[in-house]
Design a protein around this motif. Structure first.
Motif, PDB file in Angstrom:
ATOM      1  N   VAL A 167      12.050 -40.718 -23.382  1.00 62.96           N
ATOM      2  CA  VAL A 167      11.330 -41.967 -23.229  1.00 62.96           C
ATOM      3  C   VAL A 167      10.010 -41.695 -22.512  1.00 62.96           C
ATOM      4  CG1 VAL A 167      12.477 -42.509 -21.035  1.00 62.96           C
ATOM      5  CG2 VAL A 167      11.455 -44.345 -22.410  1.00 62.96           C
ATOM      6  N   GLN A 168       8.967 -42.384 -22.934  1.00 56.94           N
ATOM      7  CA  GLN A 168       7.674 -42.287 -22.268  1.00 56.94           C
ATOM      8  C   GLN A 168       7.449 -43.539 -21.435  1.00 56.94           C
ATOM      9  OE1 GLN A 168       4.962 -41.592 -25.569  1.00 56.94           O
ATOM     10  NE2 GLN A 168       4.996 -39.395 -25.149  1.00 56.94           N
ATOM     11  N   LEU A 169       6.942 -43.333 -20.224  1.00 59.12           N
ATOM     12  CA  LEU A 169       6.712 -44.436 -19.298  1.00 59.12           C
ATOM     13  C   LEU A 169       5.227 -44.549 -18.994  1.00 59.12           C
ATOM     14  CD1 LEU A 169       9.606 -43.624 -16.798  1.00 59.12           C
ATOM     15  CD2 LEU A 169       9.660 -45.223 -18.724  1.00 59.12           C
ATOM     16  N   GLN A 170       4.718 -45.761 -19.018  1.00 57.14           N
ATOM     17  CA  GLN A 170       3.308 -46.015 -18.751  1.00 57.14           C
ATOM     18  C   GLN A 170       3.202 -47.013 -17.613  1.00 57.14           C
ATOM     19  OE1 GLN A 170       0.597 -44.590 -20.396  1.00 57.14           O
ATOM     20  NE2 GLN A 170      -0.710 -45.591 -18.896  1.00 57.14           N
ATOM     21  N   ALA A 171       2.771 -46.525 -16.453  1.00 53.87           N
ATOM     22  CA  ALA A 171       2.636 -47.395 -15.287  1.00 53.87           C
ATOM     23  C   ALA A 171       1.229 -47.979 -15.212  1.00 53.87           C
ATOM     24  CB  ALA A 171       2.939 -46.612 -14.016  1.00 53.87           C
ATOM     25  N   SER A 172       1.142 -49.197 -14.714  1.00 54.81           N
ATOM     26  CA  SER A 172      -0.152 -49.858 -14.572  1.00 54.81           C
ATOM     27  C   SER A 172      -0.064 -50.930 -13.493  1.00 54.81           C
ATOM     28  CB  SER A 172      -0.578 -50.489 -15.905  1.00 54.81           C
ATOM     29  OG  SER A 172       0.357 -51.479 -16.299  1.00 54.81           O
ATOM     30  N   GLY A 173      -1.220 -51.488 -13.146  1.00 51.64           N
ATOM     31  CA  GLY A 173      -1.243 -52.588 -12.200  1.00 51.64           C
ATOM     32  C   GLY A 173      -1.771 -52.254 -10.823  1.00 51.64           C
ATOM     33  N   GLY A 174      -2.013 -50.998 -10.565  1.00 49.73           N
ATOM     34  CA  GLY A 174      -2.535 -50.624  -9.260  1.00 49.73           C
ATOM     35  C   GLY A 174      -3.965 -51.097  -9.069  1.00 49.73           C
ATOM     36  N   GLY A 175      -4.431 -51.003  -7.840  1.00 51.84           N
ATOM     37  CA  GLY A 175      -5.791 -51.405  -7.548  1.00 51.84           C
ATOM     38  C   GLY A 175      -6.048 -51.443  -6.066  1.00 51.84           C
TER      39      GLY A 175
END
Length: 121
Positions: free
Chosen positions: A1-9
């Motif tokens: 499975v590939q995981l894509q994290a986002s939402g940081g800032g």
């Protein structure tokens, strides 16, 4: 499975932030999930996790009462409230094809690329 994290800032102390982790596998519901973080010069540490059924969740002491881990279909979220500068780190989502909650990095087989959270004072 590939995981894509986002939402940081970049946020200010006291603010909230939601991190997301999108998974590529259609059988994603069979994975237990976790969030970890790594601050500059420090080791990667556990933040939050839940079992593949979502019935069991576990939080690091630093996250209890402020962070919430959840899942909706193929995406896992980490809702973070009352952020402090000590929460500044790169946040990673991780998955394991086993049922139970796990708090060690070695327990997870799959990792996202990380998303940077910076909390200013």
């Amino acid at each position: 499975v590939q995981l894509q994290a986002s939402g940081g800032g970049l946020v200010q102390a006291g603010d909230s932030l939601r991190l997301s982790c999108a998974a590529s596998d259609r059988t994603f519901s069979l994975y237990a999930m976790g969030w970890f973080r790594q601050a500059p010069g420090k080791e990667r540490e556990f933040v939050a996790a839940f079992s593949w059924s979502g019935g069991n969740t576990y939080y690091a002491d630093s996250a209890k009462g402020r962070f919430t881990i959840s899942r909706d279909k193929n995406t896992v979220y980490l809702d973070m409230n009352s952020l402090t500068p000590e929460d500044t780190a790169v946040y990673y989502c991780a998955a394991r094809r086993r049922a139970g909650v796990a708090v060690t990095t070695s327990s997870y087989e799959y990792w996202g690329q990380g998303t940077l959270v910076t909390v200013s004072s």
